[in-house]
Design an enzyme around this catalytic site. Structure first.
Site, PDB file in Angstrom:
ATOM      1  N   TYR A 196     -16.244  17.518 -15.278  1.00  0.00           N
ATOM      2  CA  TYR A 196     -16.809  16.181 -15.409  1.00  0.00           C
ATOM      3  C   TYR A 196     -17.868  15.963 -14.315  1.00  0.00           C
ATOM      4  O   TYR A 196     -17.637  16.304 -13.147  1.00  0.00           O
ATOM      5  CB  TYR A 196     -15.667  15.156 -15.321  1.00  0.00           C
ATOM      6  CG  TYR A 196     -16.122  13.743 -15.108  1.00  0.00           C
ATOM      7  CD1 TYR A 196     -16.955  13.114 -16.037  1.00  0.00           C
ATOM      8  CD2 TYR A 196     -15.738  13.025 -13.985  1.00  0.00           C
ATOM      9  CE1 TYR A 196     -17.389  11.815 -15.838  1.00  0.00           C
ATOM     10  CE2 TYR A 196     -16.153  11.726 -13.784  1.00  0.00           C
ATOM     11  CZ  TYR A 196     -16.986  11.128 -14.716  1.00  0.00           C
ATOM     12  OH  TYR A 196     -17.410   9.852 -14.502  1.00  0.00           O
ATOM     13  N   ARG A 239       0.842  -1.206   0.000  1.00  0.00           N
ATOM     14  CA  ARG A 239       0.000   0.000   0.000  1.00  0.00           C
ATOM     15  C   ARG A 239       0.874   1.252   0.000  1.00  0.00           C
ATOM     16  O   ARG A 239       0.554   2.251  -0.613  1.00  0.00           O
ATOM     17  CB  ARG A 239      -0.962   0.002   1.196  1.00  0.00           C
ATOM     18  CG  ARG A 239      -1.694   1.324   1.375  1.00  0.00           C
ATOM     19  CD  ARG A 239      -2.941   1.226   2.248  1.00  0.00           C
ATOM     20  NE  ARG A 239      -2.808   0.371   3.393  1.00  0.00           N
ATOM     21  CZ  ARG A 239      -2.081   0.651   4.494  1.00  0.00           C
ATOM     22  NH1 ARG A 239      -1.423   1.779   4.586  1.00  0.00           N
ATOM     23  NH2 ARG A 239      -2.028  -0.213   5.489  1.00  0.00           N
ATOM     24  N   ASP A 286      -7.531  19.328 -14.504  1.00  0.00           N
ATOM     25  CA  ASP A 286      -7.808  17.970 -14.955  1.00  0.00           C
ATOM     26  C   ASP A 286      -7.330  17.880 -16.404  1.00  0.00           C
ATOM     27  O   ASP A 286      -7.915  18.486 -17.299  1.00  0.00           O
ATOM     28  CB  ASP A 286      -9.318  17.692 -14.836  1.00  0.00           C
ATOM     29  CG  ASP A 286      -9.671  16.239 -15.165  1.00  0.00           C
ATOM     30  OD1 ASP A 286      -8.958  15.628 -15.978  1.00  0.00           O
ATOM     31  OD2 ASP A 286     -10.674  15.736 -14.624  1.00  0.00           O
ATOM     32  N   LYS A 334      -8.435   6.827 -19.332  1.00  0.00           N
ATOM     33  CA  LYS A 334      -8.748   7.348 -20.656  1.00  0.00           C
ATOM     34  C   LYS A 334      -7.526   7.239 -21.571  1.00  0.00           C
ATOM     35  O   LYS A 334      -7.049   6.165 -21.822  1.00  0.00           O
ATOM     36  CB  LYS A 334      -9.276   8.778 -20.524  1.00  0.00           C
ATOM     37  CG  LYS A 334     -10.405   8.906 -19.472  1.00  0.00           C
ATOM     38  CD  LYS A 334     -11.606   8.079 -19.842  1.00  0.00           C
ATOM     39  CE  LYS A 334     -12.773   8.069 -18.877  1.00  0.00           C
ATOM     40  NZ  LYS A 334     -12.653   8.381 -17.508  1.00  0.00           N
TER      41      LYS A 334
END
Ligand code: PLP
Length: 414
Positions: A134, A77, A207, A232
């Site tokens: 978004y 982690r 972004d 994306k």
């Protein structure tokens, strides 16, 4: 990432950008984008000489002795070599030729955004964001973080005085923008808004999912933070969900790194590997996305039934001149509005074959989306609502004649 062992090791990726003229991965700082995409963070594996670094699945690492880590790794982690490879690769691209950026990757774009906001904002803090971010970003800030005491104000990023006023009135910690925006394809001036944000004591978050570091480098233009849905264009093949936060300031980096470790929304090693593999070809893919999208946007202009084509590469797009200055290509996303309203838009979206009806974007295959009822359904009825006569095209890298043929048949059938 956790503390690393003191002794340098050629297979360990460090948090710090290399100060030597040639880095451990053989890269000169002046290396071009595609060279960095393929080599940064990807030094060969010293035991076997494997040129593709192995995927490190182990969740934990045996120390030399209690408290004495072998190579700086202890628990997945906190740190994982495969995640480090991706982080170094992405940092080398978003940092531009001057380098110095630090990237942290997460299990999704929204997980990255959530970690960033937790890193820089506490209850009582305020976020000023564009009126076309978004829908999922808006939902996160409104529905998840709102009840925890984070406020928000929505503004039109083209209206600088409204942005200044909102920042001053709310003493905002963050100015959040997306450029080009999803799906309205608005272009915001990153350098000007960085100045506006800084004058008000806020951080500018960009972004960069639509543009990618190949087309646009927000950190070089003064932004403090870049966020990505690596799902994306960066992953590029519609087969892996992920997200990233990239920063330049080491203090800010520490805060994001702490969130990644302490809240734990990390990406897994296999996802990290797939994202790295996709990222290596980002430049060549983006060149083709740009070319195909430009051709299609031009072609759409003359189609009967088409009311408006939203693509920053078109000379009459309101953001064309700005996009030409701050981007090195206009990207693969095109939005189209139809004179026949919602019925026509839905019909086109449901009729194309090569353009598959789907939520996502940025893959090698072409996708079609009807935002009002799909990606942006969560902002229906708000000031971020998307017109219901609009479809969004994620133009893939297929042969453009076939894509045009597919669109032609669908639009003619309306
Ligand atoms: N930012 C933009 C511009 C997006 O399009 C998306 C997803 O569509 C996100 C962030 C969220 O990313 P993810 O779906 O990987 O959580």
């Amino acid at each position: 990432m956790t503390e690393r062992a003191a002794e340098p090791d050629e297979n360990v990726h460090t948090d710090q950008p290399a100060e030597t003229t040639e880095q451990e991965d053989g890269l000169r700082p002046s290396a071009g984008f595609n060279t960095r995409a393929i080599h940064a963070g990807q030094s060969f594996e010293p035991l076997t000489g494997a040129v593709v670094p192995p995927v490190h699945l182990s969740t934990t690492y045996a120390p030399e002795s209690v408290g004495q880590l072998r190579r700086g790794y202890d628990y997945g982690r906190g740190t994982n070599p495969t995640r480090d490879s991706l982080q170094d690769q992405l940092a080398a691209l978003e940092g531009g030729v001057d380098g110095g950026a630090l990237a942290y990757t997460f299990g999704s774009g929204l997980a990255a955004e959530n970690a960033l906001i937790h890193a820089v904002a506490a209850p009582g803090a305020h976020i000023v964001m564009g009126n076309d971010v978004y829908g999922g970003t808006y939902r996160l800030i409104d529905k998840v973080l709102g009840p925890w005491g984070i406020g928000h104000t929505v503004v039109d990023m083209a209206d600088v005085s409204a942005v200044e006023k909102a920042l001053a009135e709310t003493k905002a910690a963050i100015l959040w923008l997306e450029t080009p925006s999803n799906p309205m394809m608005k272009i915001s001036d990153i350098a000007a808004l960085a100045e506006t944000a800084h004058a008000a004591g806020a951080l500018l978050v960009v972004d960069n999912t639509f543009a990618t570091p190949y087309l646009q480098l927000p950190l070089e233009r003064g932004a403090d933070v870049v966020v990505h849905s690596t799902t994306k264009y960066i992953g590029g093949h519609s087969d892996v969900i992920g997200g990233a936060v990239v920063v330049q300031d080491p203090e800010l980096a520490e805060k994001v790194k702490f969130q990644q470790f302490a809240a734990g929304a990390v990406n897994g090693p296999l996802d990290g590997y797939l994202t790295t593999r996709g990222l290596k070809t980002l430049g060549v893919r983006m060149d083709r996305h740009n070319a195909n999208a430009s051709t299609i946007a031009q072609w759409l202009l003359d189609r009967p039934g088409v009311e408006r084509v939203l693509y920053p590469g078109l000379p009459d797009h309101p953001g064309h001149e700005l996009a030409s200055r701050q981007m090195r290509g206009y990207g693969g996303m095109v939005s189209v509005q139809f004179t026949g309203g919602a019925t026509a838009a839905r019909k086109v979206a449901e009729t194309t074959r090569l353009f598959q009806l789907a939520e996502s974007l940025g893959g090698v295959e072409s996708l079609m989306n009807y935002p009002a009822a799909m990606t942006h359904a969560s902002v229906a009825g708000t000031e971020l609502a998307v017109p219901d006569n609009l479809v969004r095209l994620s133009v893939g890298i297929e042969d453009v004649a076939d894509l045009i043929d597919d669109l032609d048949r669908a639009i003619s059938a309306v």
